[in-house]
Enzyme design. Structure first.
Site, PDB file in Angstrom:
ATOM      1  N   ILE A  12       0.838  -1.201   0.000  1.00 59.03           N
ATOM      2  CA  ILE A  12       0.000   0.000   0.000  1.00 59.03           C
ATOM      3  C   ILE A  12       0.873   1.251   0.000  1.00 59.03           C
ATOM      4  CG2 ILE A  12      -1.813   1.260   1.199  1.00 59.03           C
ATOM      5  CD1 ILE A  12      -2.694  -1.417   2.439  1.00 59.03           C
ATOM      6  N   GLN A  75       4.235  -4.579  11.392  1.00 61.97           N
ATOM      7  CA  GLN A  75       4.228  -6.040  11.309  1.00 61.97           C
ATOM      8  C   GLN A  75       2.778  -6.420  11.011  1.00 61.97           C
ATOM      9  OE1 GLN A  75       3.861  -9.697  11.202  1.00 61.97           O
ATOM     10  NE2 GLN A  75       2.824  -9.084  13.096  1.00 61.97           N
ATOM     11  N   TYR A 140      -1.912  -9.151  16.652  1.00 62.77           N
ATOM     12  CA  TYR A 140      -1.806  -8.169  15.568  1.00 62.77           C
ATOM     13  C   TYR A 140      -2.885  -7.096  15.710  1.00 62.77           C
ATOM     14  CZ  TYR A 140      -2.713  -6.111  10.992  1.00 62.77           C
ATOM     15  OH  TYR A 140      -2.961  -5.223   9.980  1.00 62.77           O
ATOM     16  N   LYS A 144      -2.213  -3.091  16.608  1.00 67.12           N
ATOM     17  CA  LYS A 144      -2.629  -2.012  15.712  1.00 67.12           C
ATOM     18  C   LYS A 144      -3.624  -1.066  16.388  1.00 67.12           C
ATOM     19  CE  LYS A 144      -1.770  -1.381  11.947  1.00 67.12           C
ATOM     20  NZ  LYS A 144      -0.721  -0.494  11.372  1.00 67.12           N
ATOM     21  N   ASN A 169     -10.117  -5.481   3.684  1.00 70.03           N
ATOM     22  CA  ASN A 169      -9.156  -6.335   2.974  1.00 70.03           C
ATOM     23  C   ASN A 169      -8.702  -5.652   1.686  1.00 70.03           C
ATOM     24  OD1 ASN A 169     -10.616  -8.118   4.864  1.00 70.03           O
ATOM     25  ND2 ASN A 169      -9.351  -9.717   3.931  1.00 70.03           N
ATOM     26  N   ILE A 184      -6.584 -12.879  -1.951  1.00 67.81           N
ATOM     27  CA  ILE A 184      -6.558 -12.613  -3.390  1.00 67.81           C
ATOM     28  C   ILE A 184      -5.171 -12.846  -3.966  1.00 67.81           C
ATOM     29  CG2 ILE A 184      -6.750 -10.776  -5.130  1.00 67.81           C
ATOM     30  CD1 ILE A 184      -9.168  -9.732  -3.557  1.00 67.81           C
TER      31      ILE A 184
END
Length: 304
Positions: A12, A75, A140, A144, A169, A184
């Protein structure tokens, strides 16, 4: 205006860097290349190979004098967070605090933080809005979520502006089967290499899949809009894994073998966003349908 993108060699982040440079901003990338790739780097961006936990981060801020910081370095592997929660917390929590301290000491105007749907955990209702309870089911998700609170408190104590974007996603060009994108990129990698597709459970699990260019647009708009706010960045639509597979199969136009395996207990069954707040306050709207985004992604994989 000078802009820092941490994680700017990643999936991204590199797409964001390209667009910022297209818009004629001065861009600096900080990435330790743990998951980011040199080939993703835009040659017009200045690059520092550095861990966000490194104390020398402060020196870079002092030398460069950033106006805006996009904090995307993280991460991002759920399974790795469970196997090594200390590493996960060091990168996602301590690393973010290190960036925030550098912002505070160098009068950065705004930080734009990339968060995740994983902060919500198992949803009580669908679509998930920003007021939904936050109860992560992985380290995780927790690592975050914690920086969201640090950012809010830094803002109150030191008048640091911010926007927090929680992604659903994300998929698209430069996605990596070993990196951020998930199902994907894994599907496409296996199809290109002539391998069977693995689906966990019966394929009925649903997700909100958003194309990376739409995520980039939300980040760009966050420079101007959404001050001191949190936004869900998704499409507001849900697609099952089986439906996703059928769309990819039709685009590829080939017979693909599917193997169904046991459902993984740590997987959330259904998840998609309600995005009205993003539509109204970020002056943003996702442009790509799932099929349009998948076709662009498939074309990229074919070329590469």
């Amino acid at each position: 205006m000078k802009i820092l993108v941490t994680g700017g060699a990643g999936f991204i982040g590199s797409n964001l860097v390209d667009e910022l440079i297209n818009l004629h901003y001065e861009v600096v990338v900080m990435d330790d290349l743990t998951t980011g790739k040199v080939e993703n780097l835009n040659s017009k961006a200045k690059f520092y190979k550095m861990d966000i936990c490194d104390e020398d981060v402060l020196k870079i801020f002092e030398n460069e004098k950033f106006d805006i910081v996009y904090h995307m370095a993280a991460q991002i592997n759920v399974q790795k967070s469970i196997k090594d929660p200390i590493y996960d917390a060091n990168v996602n929590v301590i690393g973010t605090i290190n960036i925030l301290e550098a912002c505070r000491k160098n009068n950065v105007k705004k930080i734009i933080y990339s968060s995740t749907a994983a902060v919500y955990g198992n949803p009580d209702y669908l679509g998930i809005d920003e007021k939904h309870h936050k109860q992560p089911i992985s380290f995780y998700g927790l690592s975050k979520l914690s920086p969201e609170y640090y950012i809010s408190i830094y803002s109150k104590l030191y008048n640091l502006d911010y926007t927090i974007l929680r992604y659903s996603n994300v998929y698209g060009i430069r996605d990596d089967k070993n990196g951020e994108g998930g199902v994907i990129s894994i599907f496409l990698d296996r199809i290109i290499n002539g391998k069977s597709i693995k689906i966990f459970g019966d394929g009925s699990a649903t997700r909100d899949y958003i194309y990376v260019e739409d995520v980039v647009d939300a980040n760009i708009n966050s420079m101007k809009y959404g001050n001191r706010e949190i936004f869900n960045i998704g499409t507001g639509k849900h697609t099952s894994v089986l439906e996703l597979f059928k769309i990819i199969r039709n685009i590829e136009n080939k017979d693909i073998n599917v193997v169904f395996e046991d459902e993984r207990p740590e997987d959330i069954k259904h998840s998609y966003f309600e995005i009205n707040k993003s539509l109204s306050m970020l002056n943003w709207n996702p442009k790509f349908s799932l099929e349009q985004g998948l076709r662009k992604t498939v074309e990229y994989y074919r070329r590469n």
